[in-house]
Motif scaffolding. Structure first.
Motif, short mmCIF file in Angstrom:
data_model
loop_
_atom_site.label_atom_id
_atom_site.label_comp_id
_atom_site.label_asym_id
_atom_site.label_seq_id
_atom_site.Cartn_x
_atom_site.Cartn_y
_atom_site.Cartn_z
N UNK B 62 3.51 -15.00 -1.35
CA UNK B 62 3.02 -15.75 -2.52
C UNK B 62 1.48 -15.80 -2.50
N UNK B 63 0.90 -14.67 -2.20
CA UNK B 63 -0.55 -14.56 -2.03
C UNK B 63 -1.32 -15.00 -3.28
N UNK B 64 -2.45 -15.65 -3.04
CA UNK B 64 -3.42 -15.92 -4.09
C UNK B 64 -4.76 -15.34 -3.63
N UNK B 65 -5.72 -15.26 -4.55
CA UNK B 65 -7.02 -14.70 -4.14
C UNK B 65 -7.68 -15.60 -3.10
N UNK B 97 -2.00 -6.20 -7.77
CA UNK B 97 -2.71 -7.20 -6.96
C UNK B 97 -2.28 -7.13 -5.50
N UNK B 98 -0.96 -7.04 -5.28
CA UNK B 98 -0.47 -6.96 -3.90
C UNK B 98 -0.91 -5.66 -3.23
#
Lengths: 269, 269, 269
Positions: B62-65, B97-98
């Motif tokens: 659940x990555x964010x910047x 993004x990933x």
């Protein structure tokens, strides 16, 4: 078991600003106990949520600067409203960021009670960064750690470990129930903090020490009963949640094992 | 079972910058194994946390910047300190993004090991966005996928699926234990990544391939034993956590089923 | 049980932008049902994730302004693609922030279905902030609440409680299965919302009401069967996840208890 029974009757709403690892077990444990959980941390709704809550829990386990800001807003609102604010300084010795955050919370807010393990409370009592390894060495002297913490902050404190201590103005309790298996399930310390907040939420006067001692005792006995069913952590967690709901006054009376060391810190503390 | 036994003795501290879905099972699985988990992702404490950690796990579920920035800070600190950094490219084919994030991590950091399913490692090996549907088709050739990944990145890789492959400079292992029920419980791949990080944390030399193979084997056998108790996912998860703690050397010796395909990539890889 | 069986065949990918408390149980429940979960909320990947998803769930339980922005991007992409968007207005009466967020989502997006408890749907139907205490009083009139909501928004709605209502253009269903123990396990309402999204994802025409009614019925019967095994919440959660996988058409046929109140809102609604 008067305080737990009041929780079951009144179902106080506990606002948890807590870490992402333990949110689920915290909510389930509070439901099992008879309380109502709410988790929220958006700055823009902190005042509204505190307005419907009966207690506020601040837990720094996966704290970010944004969430710290929310804690300060919620904490001030809780103080203004007069509901108890309970602080869990998870891993406070692990980083300067955590230490600064906890100092800021203790300085800015009127904290009703702090709950931590020996290493965490020792770090706060002495302001020495302890890191991870210290924990083991500290198990011997939880009462001394609690005393040093209380003398510095004048805040009621619960130190959990092989034995648990509740230390505050109106008394000191040494509690001997529990099982080491609790340390093999994540969030059991954090959930205890929220369970303590639940009893503080239903205390009519300000006798937080006695209520907290009952909560710690109830929780530890529920864990002992779950430990009778299994010695493995997956099953233990399941049965422990069951026992948080089903533990009776009779079982609690039978099994509780604690000493009231003193009831007046002014004289003997 | 020498590496798992070292984990039990030394209780390495595993710093997990991981996704919100699996934090709880990851912490509980690491405790059951004998390791110590810490979850933290605030930028301002990454260096302090790495300083007390024995391995670092980066999981992009659940990555964010903001969290990616923390991963880069933590990863560089871990490289400087010399502790292993293990990467789990969850769903890397699902978004640009990933993909950009994983490329950035692989380029910027010295990654000790990557663990993913066939679709994820295939996506990284070929740099083709695969999306969701590819997974099934890839099950046939995990070894080929691992080889292509290794040739591109020169990073030890674990590909999990019906069979599991550990592929690195000092050897290639084909592992045949496990149960498909693992795919019905969220976080079992992510937890395996953290279990692998735990054994890498206690490896004295740099023989990561052998240690990782043992971790994968231990994990798969624990899952097989849990599968004997149930074929349903709720109960399976509970018993699996139990087995991660209780699996013995004798059980492991009895059940393990793997081939060492080659011990020298220079000649045969 | 045609819709659930289609879920099992097709394993639709459900994109959940949901709260941190329930992510784990939501993922495990969807796997048990036969669907595939993905949790993601980084703004920069919303369009890619929606592109591979078969339905989108928006759940405001621990909403932040950043995640609300992601919901709007994802929701618009889902509308453009033509996949159903299902909204769970968790605790919408608890803060003005939540109320504003839900109003914004209902106004900006084409929402296929809203699922909430009586207090939440009442708050939206009347635009009166209800807070916490209202819930109990509302249990009497779930059908009236659903009607008022539908009249205001023209969006299919599921109101859950002692009895459950599914209310939409093509029919009104009153469902009488279930167990109160569901209210003692966190995330069971949120998971139901994602289960409903799973059946909407496999509906070939637009008969969302009938599909949602089947999902609610299946879910409630699975809970009743789990309740037969235990009356305590820890064990209940485990067995309930098991039942979400194992419930058969025969069991469902045997136990289902619902009324179709009307099939044509135009005449009788």
């Amino acid at each position: 078991m008067e305080f737990i029974e009041k929780v079951r009757e009144r179902a106080p709403l506990i606002h948890n600003i807590t870490n992402q690892v333990v949110m689920n077990i915290t909510a389930n444990g509070l439901y099992a106990l008879g309380a109502s959980p709410i988790m929220a941390h958006e700055k823009g709704e902190m005042i509204d949520i505190v307005n419907i809550a009966d207690a506020l829990v601040l837990n720094i386990g996966t704290l970010t600067t944004a969430v710290l800001e929310s804690m300060l807003i919620a904490g001030k609102a809780a103080n203004k409203k007069g509901i108890p604010v309970v602080l869990d300084p998870v891993g406070v010795g692990a980083s300067k960021f955590r230490m600064r955050a906890v100092k800021c919370l203790l300085k800015t807010l009127d904290i009703a009670l702090v709950r931590g393990n020996g290493a965490e409370i020792f770090t706060l009592a002495t302001l020495e960064q302890s890191g991870k390894g210290v924990e083991g060495n500290l198990e011997q002297a939880p009462r001394e750690i609690a005393k040093r913490f209380y003398e510095r902050y004048q805040v009621t404190v619960v130190v959990t470990g092989t034995e648990d201590i509740v230390y505050g103005e109106t008394g000191v309790y040494l509690l001997k129930n529990g099982t080491e298996l609790l340390t093999k399930v994540t969030g059991t310390g954090c959930l205890l903090t929220s369970v303590i907040a639940s009893v503080l939420a239903v205390v009519d006067n300000q006798s937080y020490v006695e209520a907290a001692a009952e909560a710690v005792s109830y929780y530890a006995i529920a864990s002992e009963m779950a430990r009778k069913a299994t010695d493995l952590p997956g099953t233990f967690q399941v049965v422990f949640i069951d026992k948080l709901m089903s533990l009776t006054r009779e079982e609690w009376d039978d099994m509780r094992n604690f000493e009231v060391i003193t009831l007046c810190l002014g004289e003997n503390g």
